[in-house]
Design a protein around this motif. Structure first.
Motif: not given
Length: 123
Positions: A79, A85, A88-89, A100, A119, A121-123
């Motif tokens: 990522l 982002n 968020k990270y 996860y 994958k 991912t961030l929400k």
């Protein structure tokens, strides 16, 4: 370069008064690199390496249970952490690792799952 090397380059460029002339990227997604991204000193760092070992264990587990990987070489999509982002990270990875569901990407537990499903991912 890894985050520590990039942070050293940032300091050297600052000392030389040249930081604004060079764009620096790194890999690891460490807290210090996240701060540098927020400050605009580091263009991006790549995070998610924390999951690579876990995905490898899923592959090993599946292999030992009769489910070899579809390909001999699997690329984990890491990522890119950018100004867009970084918050968020930081909140989802640095300050509180999300759980996860590795069973969801395991062929042993989830028929039809594949390494293509790996994958981050961030929400």
């Amino acid at each position: 370069f890894n985050d520590e090397g990039a942070l050293g380059a940032i300091q050297a460029l600052k000392n030389a008064g040249q930081l604004g002339k060079v764009k620096i990227v790194a890999i690891d997604g460490t807290p210090d690199a996240i701060t540098a991204v927020k400050n605009g000193e580091l263009l991006t760092t790549v995070g998610g390496g924390y999951a690579c070992g876990a995905f490898a264990l899923v592959e090993l587990f599946d292999y030992l249970n009769g489910h070899p990987p579809k390909n001999r070489s699997v690329n984990i999509p890491l990522l890119a952490v950018t100004k867009d982002n970084v918050d968020k990270y930081e909140s989802q990875i640095i300050n509180g690792m999300n759980t996860y569901d590795f069973k969801a990407v395991s062929q042993t537990f989830t028929p039809g799952a594949s390494t293509d499903d790996y994958k981050i991912t961030l929400k």
